[in-house]
Design a protein around this motif. Structure first.
Motif, PDB file in Angstrom:
ATOM      1  N   ALA A 189     -64.637 -51.130   5.421  1.00 20.09           N
ATOM      2  CA  ALA A 189     -64.228 -50.590   4.126  1.00 20.09           C
ATOM      3  C   ALA A 189     -63.555 -49.238   4.288  1.00 20.09           C
ATOM      4  CB  ALA A 189     -65.437 -50.490   3.198  1.00 20.09           C
ATOM      5  N   THR A 190     -64.059 -48.420   5.209  1.00 16.97           N
ATOM      6  CA  THR A 190     -63.444 -47.117   5.456  1.00 16.97           C
ATOM      7  C   THR A 190     -62.023 -47.269   5.966  1.00 16.97           C
ATOM      8  OG1 THR A 190     -65.599 -46.108   5.931  1.00 16.97           O
ATOM      9  CG2 THR A 190     -63.647 -44.989   6.778  1.00 16.97           C
ATOM     10  N   ALA A 191     -61.830 -48.120   6.960  1.00 17.93           N
ATOM     11  CA  ALA A 191     -60.487 -48.324   7.517  1.00 17.93           C
ATOM     12  C   ALA A 191     -59.547 -48.929   6.481  1.00 17.93           C
ATOM     13  CB  ALA A 191     -60.577 -49.229   8.746  1.00 17.93           C
ATOM     14  N   LYS A 192     -60.051 -49.865   5.678  1.00 20.79           N
ATOM     15  CA  LYS A 192     -59.204 -50.493   4.663  1.00 20.79           C
ATOM     16  C   LYS A 192     -58.802 -49.487   3.588  1.00 20.79           C
ATOM     17  CE  LYS A 192     -57.534 -54.313   2.671  1.00 20.79           C
ATOM     18  NZ  LYS A 192     -57.127 -53.832   1.348  1.00 20.79           N
ATOM     19  N   ALA A 193     -59.703 -48.606   3.178  1.00 18.95           N
ATOM     20  CA  ALA A 193     -59.376 -47.598   2.174  1.00 18.95           C
ATOM     21  C   ALA A 193     -58.305 -46.641   2.690  1.00 18.95           C
ATOM     22  CB  ALA A 193     -60.635 -46.830   1.773  1.00 18.95           C
ATOM     23  N   GLU A 194     -58.422 -46.224   3.939  1.00 23.29           N
ATOM     24  CA  GLU A 194     -57.415 -45.321   4.509  1.00 23.29           C
ATOM     25  C   GLU A 194     -56.056 -46.003   4.574  1.00 23.29           C
ATOM     26  OE1 GLU A 194     -59.056 -44.271   8.245  1.00 23.29           O
ATOM     27  OE2 GLU A 194     -60.535 -42.867   7.431  1.00 23.29           O
ATOM     28  N   ALA A 195     -56.037 -47.274   4.970  1.00 21.67           N
ATOM     29  CA  ALA A 195     -54.763 -47.993   5.035  1.00 21.67           C
ATOM     30  C   ALA A 195     -54.165 -48.183   3.648  1.00 21.67           C
ATOM     31  CB  ALA A 195     -54.975 -49.347   5.717  1.00 21.67           C
ATOM     32  N   ASP A 196     -55.006 -48.489   2.665  1.00 23.07           N
ATOM     33  CA  ASP A 196     -54.500 -48.658   1.302  1.00 23.07           C
ATOM     34  C   ASP A 196     -53.932 -47.354   0.757  1.00 23.07           C
ATOM     35  OD1 ASP A 196     -55.229 -51.289   1.368  1.00 23.07           O
ATOM     36  OD2 ASP A 196     -57.035 -51.070   0.146  1.00 23.07           O
ATOM     37  N   ALA A 197     -54.563 -46.236   1.087  1.00 24.46           N
ATOM     38  CA  ALA A 197     -54.057 -44.948   0.619  1.00 24.46           C
ATOM     39  C   ALA A 197     -52.682 -44.652   1.216  1.00 24.46           C
ATOM     40  CB  ALA A 197     -55.041 -43.840   0.976  1.00 24.46           C
ATOM     41  N   LEU A 198     -52.514 -44.960   2.477  1.00 21.58           N
ATOM     42  CA  LEU A 198     -51.220 -44.725   3.128  1.00 21.58           C
ATOM     43  C   LEU A 198     -50.135 -45.621   2.551  1.00 21.58           C
ATOM     44  CD1 LEU A 198     -52.419 -44.399   6.836  1.00 21.58           C
ATOM     45  CD2 LEU A 198     -51.500 -42.568   5.401  1.00 21.58           C
ATOM     46  N   GLY A 199     -50.512 -46.815   2.134  1.00 20.00           N
ATOM     47  CA  GLY A 199     -49.517 -47.757   1.626  1.00 20.00           C
ATOM     48  C   GLY A 199     -49.331 -47.730   0.128  1.00 20.00           C
ATOM     49  N   ALA A 200     -50.104 -46.922  -0.596  1.00 16.37           N
ATOM     50  CA  ALA A 200     -50.008 -46.899  -2.064  1.00 16.37           C
ATOM     51  C   ALA A 200     -48.657 -46.352  -2.494  1.00 16.37           C
ATOM     52  CB  ALA A 200     -51.139 -46.056  -2.645  1.00 16.37           C
ATOM     53  N   GLN A 201     -48.093 -46.949  -3.531  1.00 14.94           N
ATOM     54  CA  GLN A 201     -46.790 -46.522  -4.029  1.00 14.94           C
ATOM     55  C   GLN A 201     -46.907 -45.591  -5.223  1.00 14.94           C
ATOM     56  OE1 GLN A 201     -43.952 -47.348  -2.428  1.00 14.94           O
ATOM     57  NE2 GLN A 201     -45.238 -48.443  -0.936  1.00 14.94           N
ATOM     58  N   ALA A 202     -47.861 -45.856  -6.114  1.00 14.16           N
ATOM     59  CA  ALA A 202     -47.998 -45.069  -7.334  1.00 14.16           C
ATOM     60  C   ALA A 202     -49.146 -44.087  -7.213  1.00 14.16           C
ATOM     61  CB  ALA A 202     -48.212 -45.993  -8.538  1.00 14.16           C
ATOM     62  N   LEU A 203     -49.021 -42.989  -7.931  1.00 15.47           N
ATOM     63  CA  LEU A 203     -50.071 -41.971  -7.919  1.00 15.47           C
ATOM     64  C   LEU A 203     -51.371 -42.534  -8.481  1.00 15.47           C
ATOM     65  CD1 LEU A 203     -50.937 -39.019  -7.487  1.00 15.47           C
ATOM     66  CD2 LEU A 203     -50.031 -38.514  -9.767  1.00 15.47           C
ATOM     67  N   ALA A 204     -51.275 -43.352  -9.535  1.00 13.60           N
ATOM     68  CA  ALA A 204     -52.476 -43.931 -10.141  1.00 13.60           C
ATOM     69  C   ALA A 204     -53.230 -44.810  -9.149  1.00 13.60           C
ATOM     70  CB  ALA A 204     -52.113 -44.725 -11.385  1.00 13.60           C
ATOM     71  N   GLU A 205     -52.513 -45.452  -8.216  1.00 15.18           N
ATOM     72  CA  GLU A 205     -53.181 -46.279  -7.209  1.00 15.18           C
ATOM     73  C   GLU A 205     -54.061 -45.408  -6.304  1.00 15.18           C
ATOM     74  OE1 GLU A 205     -50.593 -48.826  -4.988  1.00 15.18           O
ATOM     75  OE2 GLU A 205     -49.312 -49.229  -6.704  1.00 15.18           O
ATOM     76  N   VAL A 206     -53.564 -44.220  -5.955  1.00 14.04           N
ATOM     77  CA  VAL A 206     -54.329 -43.352  -5.070  1.00 14.04           C
ATOM     78  C   VAL A 206     -55.545 -42.786  -5.801  1.00 14.04           C
ATOM     79  CG1 VAL A 206     -54.200 -41.413  -3.468  1.00 14.04           C
ATOM     80  CG2 VAL A 206     -52.166 -42.766  -3.927  1.00 14.04           C
ATOM     81  N   THR A 207     -55.377 -42.399  -7.071  1.00 12.63           N
ATOM     82  CA  THR A 207     -56.528 -41.885  -7.816  1.00 12.63           C
ATOM     83  C   THR A 207     -57.569 -42.978  -8.026  1.00 12.63           C
ATOM     84  OG1 THR A 207     -55.388 -42.343  -9.902  1.00 12.63           O
ATOM     85  CG2 THR A 207     -55.173 -40.137  -8.993  1.00 12.63           C
ATOM     86  N   GLY A 208     -57.109 -44.191  -8.310  1.00  9.96           N
ATOM     87  CA  GLY A 208     -58.052 -45.297  -8.434  1.00  9.96           C
ATOM     88  C   GLY A 208     -58.782 -45.558  -7.132  1.00  9.96           C
ATOM     89  N   LEU A 209     -58.069 -45.402  -6.015  1.00 10.34           N
ATOM     90  CA  LEU A 209     -58.693 -45.602  -4.717  1.00 10.34           C
ATOM     91  C   LEU A 209     -59.726 -44.514  -4.435  1.00 10.34           C
ATOM     92  CD1 LEU A 209     -58.644 -47.380  -2.203  1.00 10.34           C
ATOM     93  CD2 LEU A 209     -56.873 -45.893  -1.252  1.00 10.34           C
ATOM     94  N   ALA A 210     -59.443 -43.287  -4.855  1.00 11.61           N
ATOM     95  CA  ALA A 210     -60.429 -42.212  -4.687  1.00 11.61           C
ATOM     96  C   ALA A 210     -61.699 -42.525  -5.463  1.00 11.61           C
ATOM     97  CB  ALA A 210     -59.826 -40.888  -5.152  1.00 11.61           C
ATOM     98  N   GLU A 211     -61.535 -43.050  -6.674  1.00  7.40           N
ATOM     99  CA  GLU A 211     -62.704 -43.431  -7.471  1.00  7.40           C
ATOM    100  C   GLU A 211     -63.509 -44.521  -6.771  1.00  7.40           C
ATOM    101  OE1 GLU A 211     -63.701 -44.852 -12.056  1.00  7.40           O
ATOM    102  OE2 GLU A 211     -61.669 -45.008 -11.260  1.00  7.40           O
ATOM    103  N   ARG A 212     -62.822 -45.503  -6.204  1.00  9.29           N
ATOM    104  CA  ARG A 212     -63.514 -46.607  -5.524  1.00  9.29           C
ATOM    105  C   ARG A 212     -64.194 -46.121  -4.251  1.00  9.29           C
ATOM    106  NH1 ARG A 212     -59.024 -51.198  -5.203  1.00  9.29           N
ATOM    107  NH2 ARG A 212     -60.770 -52.445  -4.427  1.00  9.29           N
ATOM    108  N   CYS A 213     -63.608 -45.148  -3.570  1.00 16.06           N
ATOM    109  CA  CYS A 213     -64.260 -44.595  -2.375  1.00 16.06           C
ATOM    110  C   CYS A 213     -65.553 -43.880  -2.736  1.00 16.06           C
ATOM    111  CB  CYS A 213     -63.315 -43.633  -1.661  1.00 16.06           C
ATOM    112  SG  CYS A 213     -61.971 -44.436  -0.762  1.00 16.06           S
TER     113      CYS A 213
END
Length: 799
Positions: free
Chosen positions: A465-489
């Protein structure tokens, strides 16, 4: 083995009649080896069938090592002939081997192609599936049946197997399939010639080793091809040059629901629960089935007696006789259940179909079965957290203050990050606080593939899950995707991934100039700050980024709200609402950068509320937000409304302002009920709208007022009916409305405080320290001994 050749037992996959016939034939023939249609890579897994904790339905799962998403299943139920053959071989210590085309070729044949439905390994339906020949349908049509399932039940499932005639069913099916193969060839199954060539080679190899004492259990469609005399060189030529891919194989749990055709499984059956019953209850199956149905309906509080069971059995047998069937089938039993036990209603019948005809039986596989490391770690966590996978959907309530529930929450959130949708968050019925979570859990067999796919990210759930979250953050296109990912982390408690996500979030926020994107990202980020107290996570970095985002929204919002069309204005209104809620939460988080955050936000709202170039729906909403926060008096709000509803304002703009002020389900209806001035302004404006403009503003007004509760709409209608001079404002002295007065009645208000303290478990207050109770409806509350077990949420009312 008659004729000096191998014993070919042609079957229908997942057929209880075929399964019983296979067992009887193997008992009669006593072969030295049993060959079974299936991938040869699974030969090493056959001994696991003898384990006590191996319970069908199960499936052989093959997946490509380098691409786990490319996979195939070979499901087996208790009533599958292949499973019966495996169990017979294990119990009699006879070698058993799979002889179908290896999975290494099946998976490599094409990502978009599905394995043949007869093989039982379907991932995607083949493009030419609509032109393939269905052998059962052809034979049923030749026999005068319009339903292949009904024909199969009559000739196989309802036919008894006599010990002296154990091979007769297979002889008849071989003859029938031989005629079909002569007429249709491969029947559109383009892969069959290659598979059958491989199977013939395996049968030859077994005969060289064991002689003719070889039994082959395969789909009846393949029997004529396996009986056919062909040259070894010709068979090998068909197999030359086949693509390959490295594969892994294991046993995984399966479900009856996934055996049904509605699940998309091409070799499935319509009624796995019914077939399982026929296999498990060969004597008096109809009586036993009706008893099962009665038990289910009784559990659902329907009145079903033994007389209903007797009458339903009689009706099913009568229907079978009238329809010329040897025994009642599923159709007859269903009709009897509908008429007798369900009183003609299809609603309880649907429950019978879902729970019994299909069913939610989930198989089990032993711990010794091969698995990827991630699956092993998941199994360990499931056992430690007592969170057993189940096929039937259930709701799980979690209290995050308890260690076990907090662990369950972490696991479910981490699995969601990995794309393993075992649990989905649901709305809690009891509480909306951050200490409560509600999940809907349901384990599907396909999740085993998702686990194998997620294995590329790590060997444990936490690491993956840690590695997948880091990869998703690097590949996120929209700012809202990164904030949502921070919430999920934060929800998943991934402290190693959070710094990476926060760094990317800060970089994206600094570069993004779209106010809509910033406003969309802020709420998720602020919500995340609430999880620090519950989950013990440091949210200091989040607070700093959130404050920076809020400041940029404050600066950019006024120009972004200018000159918007109706759709863009409505979207921006939603952003304003979201930012308002986020600022309220953010201002409560103790941090230097949050000082006077509400004040700066209120200044922005004041600017928006008076700018003519701002859309009416936004201006109306900002006035309402200021009024709710006490930053705007009711008199000033009425003045602004009066200006907007003046004759000089176009009716469409005025209606939009009203929509923003009292619409959106934000309690605007009660505001009009309790403030005569606002209601009078709206009433006077509405009655003065010109006839040609009224039809334009009516849809917007209907949408605004239709969102109110029925009681609020009824009260508003009554107030309007009374007219301006007779409306009773709840704020006016001596209004005559029960429960309202000119000033607050402190004595009456104080009387409820002891009851409130008791309900909250706060102990005796100043008013009830002497043990005196407060009278509520003639019952004394809060006296000596009147409160018991508050810690257990139990409140007893004493006399």
């Amino acid at each position: 083995m008659a004729g000096g050749g191998p014993l070919l037992l042609g079957v229908r996959h997942h057929g209880p009649g075929s399964a019983r016939a296979v067992r009887a034939a193997l008992d009669a023939a006593r072969p030295r080896v049993v060959l079974i249609e299936g991938p040869p890579e699974a030969d090493a897994l056959i001994p696991l069938a003898a384990e006590e904790d191996m319970r069908p339905p199960v499936a052989l799962l093959a997946h490509a090592v380098d691409e786990p998403g490319r996979s195939a299943f070979w499901p087996l139920a208790e009533f599958s002939p292949e499973w019966v053959a495996i169990r017979w071989a294990v119990e009699h210590e006879v070698p058993a081997r799979f002889i179908d085309l290896p999975a290494t070729h099946t998976l490599a044949w094409g990502k978009d192609e599905g394995a043949d439905s007869d093989a039982g390994a379907v991932v995607e339906p083949a493009a030419d599936a609509d032109v393939r020949v269905d052998p059962l349908a052809v034979l049923a049509d030749a026999a005068g049946y319009d339903d292949p399932e009904r024909w199969w039940e009559d000739v196989v499932e309802h036919r008894g197997i006599a010990e002296a005639d154990a091979f007769a069913p297979f002889v008849v099916l071989e003859e029938a399939m031989g005629a079909l193969r002569e007429a249709y060839g491969s029947g559109g199954h383009d892969r069959d010639p290659v598979r059958e060539a491989y199977m013939r080679l395996q049968v030859r190899a077994a005969r060289r080793e064991f002689g003719d004492e070889v039994a082959v259990v395969c789909g009846a469609w393949h029997v004529p091809a396996l009986r056919q005399k062909t040259a070894v060189a010709a068979d090998r030529a068909l197999l030359k040059g086949l693509p390959k891919v490295k594969t892994d194989m294991t046993w995984v749990p399966w479900t009856h629901r996934r055996l049904s055709r509605v699940s998309g499984y091409g070799a499935g059956i319509d009624s796995p629960g019914w077939y399982g019953h026929l296999f498990a209850a060969p004597d008096r199956p109809i009586e036993r089935w009706m008893t099962k149905v009665a038990g289910l309906l009784r559990e659902e509080d329907r009145i079903v007696s033994s007389a209903h069971v007797i009458e339903a059995v009689r009706l099913a047998e009568t229907l079978a006789a009238m329809r010329g069937r040897p025994l009642p089938g599923l159709g007859e039993t269903t009709d009897a259940v509908r008429a007798v036990m369900c009183e003609g209603s299809d609603v309880p019948l649907a429950l019978v179909h879902d729970r019994l005809v299909v069913g939610d039986v989930l198989g089990e596989v032993p711990q010794a079965a091969p698995a990827v490391p991630l699956q092993r770690d998941l199994d360990r966590l499931q056992r430690r957290l007592r969170l057993k996978p189940e096929a039937l959907e259930r709701q799980l309530e979690l209290d995050l203050r308890k260690e076990t529930d907090a662990g369950r929450s972490r696991l479910l959130h981490r699995l969601r990050l990995l794309g393993i949708g075992w649990g989905e968050p649901a709305v809690s019925r009891g509480s909306t606080g951050t200490f409560r979570e509600t999940w809907r859990l349901r384990w599907e067999p396909e999740l085993s593939v998702r686990v194998a796919e997620a294995g590329v990210w790590g060997t444990t759930v936490f690491a993956a899950a840690t590695a997948k979250a880091e990869a998703d953050a690097l590949g996120a296109q929209a700012l809202a995707e990164v904030t949502g990912l921070a919430e999920r982390c934060l929800l998943a408690e991934l402290p190693d991934a959070l710094p990476v996500v926060m760094r990317i979030l800060a970089d994206r926020a600094a570069l993004d100039t779209d106010v809509g994107h910033l406003a969309q990202a802020l709420p998720a980020l602020v919500r995340s700050l609430r999880y620090g107290d519950v989950r013990g996570t440091d949210t200091g970095a989040l607070a700093g980024v959130a404050a920076g985002l809020a400041e940029r929204v404050f600066v950019g919002l006024p120009p972004a709200c200018a000159a918007l069309d109706a759709d863009a204005a409505e979207e921006m209104r939603r952003h304003v609402d979201a930012v308002h809620g986020a600022v309220g939460l953010l201002a409560d988080v103790p941090a230097p950068q949050h000082r006077d955050l509400r004040g700066r936000w209120h200044s922005v709202l004041r600017v928006l509320s008076v700018r003519d170039i701002v859309a009416g729906v936004i201006r109306g909403r900002t006035v309402r937000l200021l009024l709710d926060d006490g930053e705007l008096g009711q008199g000033e709000a009425a003045r602004l409304m009066g200006l907007v509803l003046s004759p000089g304002t176009p009716p469409g703009d005025a209606a939009a302002w009203i929509e923003g002020f009292v619409g959106g389900g934000s309690g605007g209806g009660m505001l009009l009920v309790h403030d005569e001035r606002l209601l009078g302004l709206v009433d006077a404006w509405l009655t003065g709208v010109p006839a040609d403009a009224f039809t334009d503003v009516l849809p917007l007004l209907r949408r605004t007022f239709s969102a109110y509760e029925p009681g609020v709409r009824r009260t508003l209608g009554e107030l309007v009916r009374r007219g301006p001079g007779r409306r009773a404002s709840v704020t006016a002295a001596g209004s005559g409305i029960p429960g309202f007065a000119a000033d607050l009645d402190s004595e009456r208000a104080d009387a409820v405080l002891p009851v409130v303290r008791m309900l909250l478990g706060l102990g005796a207050g100043p008013q009830d320290a002497d043990g005196g109770g407060v009278g509520v409806g003639g019952v004394g509350v809060g006296g000596v001994g009147g409160v018991s077990g508050v810690d257990n949420d139990l409140v007893e009312v004493g006399r």
